[in-house]
Write a protein that holds these residues in place. Structure first.
Motif, PDB file in Angstrom:
ATOM      1  N   ILE A   1     -35.176  96.094  43.317  1.00 22.51           N
ATOM      2  CA  ILE A   1     -35.826  94.909  42.741  1.00 22.51           C
ATOM      3  C   ILE A   1     -37.341  95.099  42.712  1.00 22.51           C
ATOM      4  O   ILE A   1     -37.994  94.857  41.687  1.00 22.51           O
ATOM      5  N   LEU A   2     -37.905  95.530  43.835  1.00 18.73           N
ATOM      6  CA  LEU A   2     -39.352  95.688  43.921  1.00 18.73           C
ATOM      7  C   LEU A   2     -39.860  96.737  42.926  1.00 18.73           C
ATOM      8  O   LEU A   2     -40.881  96.540  42.257  1.00 18.73           O
ATOM      9  N   HIS A   3     -39.138  97.857  42.828  1.00 19.30           N
ATOM     10  CA  HIS A   3     -39.559  98.899  41.898  1.00 19.30           C
ATOM     11  C   HIS A   3     -39.399  98.447  40.445  1.00 19.30           C
ATOM     12  O   HIS A   3     -40.227  98.789  39.586  1.00 19.30           O
ATOM     13  N   SER A   4     -38.361  97.677  40.166  1.00 21.32           N
ATOM     14  CA  SER A   4     -38.170  97.165  38.803  1.00 21.32           C
ATOM     15  C   SER A   4     -39.312  96.243  38.407  1.00 21.32           C
ATOM     16  O   SER A   4     -39.814  96.294  37.274  1.00 21.32           O
ATOM     17  N   LEU A   5     -39.734  95.390  39.332  1.00 22.85           N
ATOM     18  CA  LEU A   5     -40.864  94.500  39.061  1.00 22.85           C
ATOM     19  C   LEU A   5     -42.139  95.305  38.810  1.00 22.85           C
ATOM     20  O   LEU A   5     -42.945  94.965  37.928  1.00 22.85           O
ATOM     21  N   ALA A   6     -42.322  96.380  39.584  1.00 20.74           N
ATOM     22  CA  ALA A   6     -43.503  97.223  39.390  1.00 20.74           C
ATOM     23  C   ALA A   6     -43.466  97.926  38.039  1.00 20.74           C
ATOM     24  O   ALA A   6     -44.482  98.012  37.335  1.00 20.74           O
ATOM     25  N   TRP A   7     -42.279  98.420  37.636  1.00 21.00           N
ATOM     26  CA  TRP A   7     -42.150  99.049  36.325  1.00 21.00           C
ATOM     27  C   TRP A   7     -42.372  98.032  35.209  1.00 21.00           C
ATOM     28  O   TRP A   7     -42.901  98.358  34.145  1.00 21.00           O
ATOM     29  N   MET A   8     -41.967  96.806  35.461  1.00 19.10           N
ATOM     30  CA  MET A   8     -42.199  95.734  34.493  1.00 19.10           C
ATOM     31  C   MET A   8     -43.705  95.559  34.250  1.00 19.10           C
ATOM     32  O   MET A   8     -44.151  95.446  33.101  1.00 19.10           O
ATOM     33  N   VAL A   9     -44.484  95.546  35.318  1.00 18.79           N
ATOM     34  CA  VAL A   9     -45.939  95.421  35.207  1.00 18.79           C
ATOM     35  C   VAL A   9     -46.526  96.625  34.473  1.00 18.79           C
ATOM     36  O   VAL A   9     -47.369  96.476  33.578  1.00 18.79           O
ATOM     37  N   TYR A  10     -46.060  97.807  34.853  1.00 20.16           N
ATOM     38  CA  TYR A  10     -46.575  99.036  34.218  1.00 20.16           C
ATOM     39  C   TYR A  10     -46.330  99.011  32.710  1.00 20.16           C
ATOM     40  O   TYR A  10     -47.249  99.235  31.915  1.00 20.16           O
ATOM     41  N   GLY A  11     -45.100  98.734  32.302  1.00 18.97           N
ATOM     42  CA  GLY A  11     -44.768  98.725  30.887  1.00 18.97           C
ATOM     43  C   GLY A  11     -45.526  97.665  30.119  1.00 18.97           C
ATOM     44  O   GLY A  11     -46.031  97.906  29.014  1.00 18.97           O
ATOM     45  N   SER A  12     -45.632  96.471  30.703  1.00 14.12           N
ATOM     46  CA  SER A  12     -46.332  95.376  30.047  1.00 14.12           C
ATOM     47  C   SER A  12     -47.809  95.705  29.855  1.00 14.12           C
ATOM     48  O   SER A  12     -48.397  95.427  28.807  1.00 14.12           O
ATOM     49  N   ASN A  13     -48.405  96.325  30.862  1.00 14.21           N
ATOM     50  CA  ASN A  13     -49.803  96.742  30.735  1.00 14.21           C
ATOM     51  C   ASN A  13     -49.966  97.832  29.682  1.00 14.21           C
ATOM     52  O   ASN A  13     -50.906  97.810  28.890  1.00 14.21           O
TER      53      ASN A  13
END
Length: 299
Positions: free
Chosen positions: A28-40
């Motif tokens: 979950i934590l890594h998915s949220l981080a990847w979400m931020v990365y992709g959105s940025n």
């Protein structure tokens, strides 16, 4: 999707082992981080994947990180090298901005999940304004200092290519109208009659085509999308992690804007589902993320 959800539900009913629970939280934590990365990355903002994941995971785990860093800090050099590798400006202001774009994106993730998923609030105008204020803290827009646009609706016209977004005088009305419609849909959603992916995609589409802020609209729209998906039992859509996916996403966004323009004078009951292409795209990402989650827990 139903099969994957059933597998996950079955695992929870039988009880997770400590190892499975740790794998679940980690995923979950890594998915949220990847979400931020992709959105940025869609907005050509932020930093490298490694730096983004490191900063996001620290914030998601509740660690205090300094608001500023010095040039002699190893993290500063990593940020600088990341910018140089992309042939981007790498002076002090650019380095600190790239870090802040990650940090200030991770913080509203925590805020919105807390508000919608933990506290059980519905997405509201105030939550969006507060989240935007966090997202844009000390991040100047191209022509506007952050203090003048952070957490407030825009006061001038904006466009994307040939597509002009609503006049600023209409933004407050359109936002209130959006939340009125959302309130009606949520009554149905709680009765299980609305697909959370359709619901999240619909209001992501509406929001981004209002474009209520001077800057940060894309990132806010994806924060709205993912917090709504989580709230109503779907999983995350980590959009924009690779370049091909960013191209597809931007094409869908452009198509959605063109449809808004085409049907802008039509009655609501005459309009097709203008978010249909986006919903199909989001479904694919949610399915992928859920598959990875089930796999992580099952190992």
């Amino acid at each position: 999707m139903a099969t994957l959800a059933n597998e996950l539900s079955k695992a929870f009913k039988t009880g997770l082992t400590p190892r499975q629970e740790a794998a679940f939280v980690n995923h979950i934590l890594h998915s949220l981080a990847w979400m931020v990365y992709g959105s940025n990355k869609i907005e050509k903002a932020g930093s490298s994947a490694d730096i983004t994941l490191k900063l996001c995971l620290a914030i998601f785990c509740g660690k205090e990180i300094p608001e500023e860093i010095e040039e002699q800090d190893p993290e500063y050099m990593s940020l600088k090298e990341s910018l140089i590798s992309q042939n981007l400006p790498a002076d002090t202001s650019a380095v600190l901005r790239s870090r802040r774009e990650v940090v200030q994106h991770a913080k509203p993730v925590v805020f919105m999940i807390d508000q919608l998923c933990i506290r059980g609030q519905d997405l509201s105008e105030q939550i969006i304004l507060d989240a935007h204020r966090i997202l844009t803290y000390k991040v100047d827009a191209e022509t506007t200092p952050w203090k003048e646009y952070s957490g407030v609706y825009r006061d001038h016209e904006v466009s994307a290519g040939l597509h002009a977004f609503p006049h600023p005088s209409l933004v407050p009305y359109k936002m209130k109208s959006m939340f009125h419609e959302l309130k009606c849909d949520l009554k149905e959603a709680t009765n299980g009659t609305i697909d959370p992916i359709a619901l999240a995609s619909k209001y992501t589409h509406i929001f981004v085509n209002i474009h209520p802020f001077i800057d940060g609209n894309g990132r806010m729209s994806r924060l709205n999308l993912n917090s709504t998906l989580l709230k109503f039992g779907a999983f995350l859509a980590c959009i924009g992690v690779d370049e091909d996916d960013r191209s597809i996403y931007m094409e869908i966004a452009i198509n959605g804007g063109a449809l808004e323009y085409l049907y802008e004078d039509s009655e609501e009951d005459e309009k097709p589902k203008l978010y249909k292409e986006l919903a199909s795209y989001v479904l694919g990402h949610v399915k992928k993320s859920l598959t990875e989650l089930v796999s992580a827990v099952a190992q």
